[in-house]
Enzyme design. Structure first.
Site, mmCIF file in Angstrom:
data_model
loop_
_atom_site.group_PDB
_atom_site.id
_atom_site.type_symbol
_atom_site.label_atom_id
_atom_site.label_comp_id
_atom_site.label_asym_id
_atom_site.label_seq_id
_atom_site.Cartn_x
_atom_site.Cartn_y
_atom_site.Cartn_z
ATOM 1 N N CYS A 1 -1.768 8.459 3.859
ATOM 2 C CA CYS A 1 -1.809 8.181 2.430
ATOM 3 C C CYS A 1 -3.190 8.456 1.863
ATOM 4 O O CYS A 1 -3.345 8.632 0.653
ATOM 5 C CB CYS A 1 -1.381 6.747 2.152
ATOM 6 S SG CYS A 1 -2.186 5.543 3.212
ATOM 7 N N GLU B 1 0.885 -1.164 0.000
ATOM 8 C CA GLU B 1 0.000 0.000 0.000
ATOM 9 C C GLU B 1 0.919 1.208 0.000
ATOM 10 O O GLU B 1 1.742 1.370 0.905
ATOM 11 C CB GLU B 1 -0.922 -0.016 1.224
ATOM 12 C CG GLU B 1 -2.069 0.981 1.139
ATOM 13 C CD GLU B 1 -1.718 2.311 1.758
ATOM 14 O OE1 GLU B 1 -1.609 3.291 0.986
ATOM 15 O OE2 GLU B 1 -1.539 2.381 2.973
#
Length: 539
Positions: A322, A288
């Site tokens: 993020c 990720e």
């Protein structure tokens, strides 16, 4: 097995016992002498053999919380050998016993270890009490609880059996070790990346971020108390390239569980590809990575909903998520009503030391992040096609402080809309109200990422059109909410494109990546004649 429930978020309201308890834990950590932040190379905690690095608090970079030694080649090799030595015993241990360790860790984190985890996260990573509570306490607990249930669901996926046969699936660990590389910004992610593969019977080499080392050590101590056997998860502090040089050269590398930058993950992927013939098995790569996450408002959007989504989505934890909102596309009719209030609200946000619970956000993580954001703000000031309407000031005299900053540009391809800065910097493009459908392609194509996005609209048809047009622009899409705050068991998290492999942390899809199924066919009444009926002669 226990039915998992999401851990309740505490409010830490003034006068509450939970507030007083956490404040005492913060005082204890802050006032103590710098601690030795140890690794664990399979035989208990000890300092690594490399150079010492000071771990300071982002809110006051003059204050040393601890000192950690970086791992040497010998340290990493020792950790790999320790994992190899216990791999068979850990795999052979019944799933229910591995699950019990994780469930015990969850209850310890929810109870007696909660203040320790939160205090370490607040002081070491610069999180406010709210951000630490939803991360180091609640999400960490949720990962441990829900992963057990996800693993149970995986084990229940079994084939059908014909009469006289018993078919079944065995869920083996991968053959080798999993290399977990974890980021600074979430204690929960740093705990989940090694524990998810371990739950499925794998041994794990864990390299946390040095700036998260304080909370990482608390997490490792928590796992030990919960009963995690030595060598199953080894903790190797240090810099990524040095640790990876040893880990990626091992023929036993079976997987990488990664959260971090897109560039680093792509480098790891290239290195694995270059060495693919050297491995015992094809490594599983789960990552990720970055995001340039959007908020898209339709002219029908509720102004209060939009304002809240922008402020919380962009500026909580100083945008160091993020999933943080970093670009927004707003219709001109709403912008006329929103601009002044939004700018004033951003300028009024309280930014400061996390020990002051009245602050909305705090410092960015370190000097490198501060320099990157300072440079981006300077570049906006020097540009002819963008302007700062709020924030834009920085101060590193005590901590790494960057004010929440709003940038408006009429150039939708200006750098602020394309580059991930990982900080409190929100870029805004204002479009004409009748161009809503045309703006969808711009939102989809501007950035290389595909992690999160939010669509703010009270018009259901507008939501539907945007969702279809942006089908690959976000692995997690939010309607009338900020694009952050995924909850384990509720919104499995991950995205595609340059944002990662979309294996959905907090779901059974991620857990299934850490097992190598074996199909077993057992003949209950074995065949004893090789001949088939068609072989008989005609009558």
């Amino acid at each position: 097995m226990p039915i998992p429930v999401n851990e309740e978020v505490r409010s830490y309201a003034p006068g509450s016992s939970e507030r007083a308890s956490l404040q005492q834990a913060l005082d204890d950590v802050w006032s103590s002498e710098p601690v030795e932040l140890t690794g664990d190379f399979g035989h208990g905690p000890r300092m690594a053999g490399g150079d010492l690095v000071e771990v300071t608090s982002p809110v006051d970079h003059h204050h040393v919380l601890g000192r950690v030694a970086v791992s040497t080649t010998a340290d990493v090799t020792e950790a790999l050998e320790a994992g190899r030595a216990v791999a068979r015993d850990w795999a052979d241990l019944g799933f229910e016993h591995r699950a019990a360790i994780m469930l015990r860790a969850a209850e310890l984190a929810a109870g007696p270890w909660r203040d320790r985890l939160n205090a370490a996260t607040m002081l070491g990573q610069g999180k406010t009490v709210q951000q630490a509570e939803i991360d180091a306490a609640c999400e960490l607990v949720d990962f441990l609880r829900f992963n057990v249930d996800f693993a149970r669901q995986v084990h229940q996926v079994q084939p059908i059996s014909s009469p006289g046969l018993w078919n079944r699936m065995e869920y083996r660990p991968l053959e080798g070790f999993v290399y977990a590389i974890t980021p600074f910004n979430f204690t929960a992610i740093a705990a989940n990346l090694p524990t998810a593969p371990a739950l499925m019977g794998n041994v794990v080499l864990w390299k946390p971020s040095i700036t998260q080392q304080l909370a990482a050590q608390v997490t490792m101590n928590l796992l030990r108390e919960a009963g995690m056997p030595p060598g199953v998860i080894t903790l190797v502090p240090g810099h990524g390239p040095e640790v990876s040089e040893v880990a990626l050269a091992s023929p036993d590398l079976a997987g990488i569980h990664f959260t971090g930058s897109t560039g680093t993950f792509q480098h790891l992927w290239r290195e694995v590809g270059n060495r693919i013939a050297d491995y015992r098995t094809y490594p599983r790569l789960v990552g990720e990575t970055g995001g340039k996450d959007f908020v898209l408002a339709h002219p029908s959007a509720d102004l209060d909903v939009l304002r809240t989504a922008l402020v919380r989505g962009a500026f909580e934890y100083s945008g160091q998520k993020c999933s943080a909102a970093s670009r927004a596309y707003l219709p001109r009719s709403l912008w006329r009503r929103l601009e002044g209030d939004l700018a004033a609200l951003a300028d009024d946000l309280a930014v400061g030391d996390v020990r002051d619970f009245t602050n909305f956000t705090s410092a960015v993580i370190d000097q490198r992040a501060f320099a990157k954001l300072s440079g981006a703000i300077d570049a906006v000031r020097a540009s002819s096609d963008a302007r700062i309407i709020a924030g834009g000031t920085v101060d590193d005299s005590t901590g790494w402080y960057v004010r929440p900053t709003l940038v408006v540009s009429d150039n939708p391809h200006q750098d602020v809309f394309c580059t991930e800065y990982f900080g409190p910097l929100l870029s805004i493009f204002v479009y004409e109200d009748d161009q809503y459908d045309a703006i969808l392609d711009l939102v989809d194509s501007t950035a290389v990422y595909g992690l999160t996005g939010a669509i703010i609209s009270t018009d259901r048809h507008a939501l539907d059109r945007a969702s279809r047009a942006l089908v690959h622009a976000a692995g997690n899409i939010y309607y009338n909410d900020k694009p952050t705050g995924a909850v384990v068991g509720q919104q499995p998290f991950g995205g595609g494109r340059a944002s990662g492999t979309n294996d959905k942390a907090g779901s059974l899809w991620n857990i299934a990546r850490w097992t190598s199924p074996r199909a077993v066919k057992e003949s209950l009444v074995p065949v004893v004649d090789h001949r088939y009926p068609h072989m008989a002669p005609d009558a």
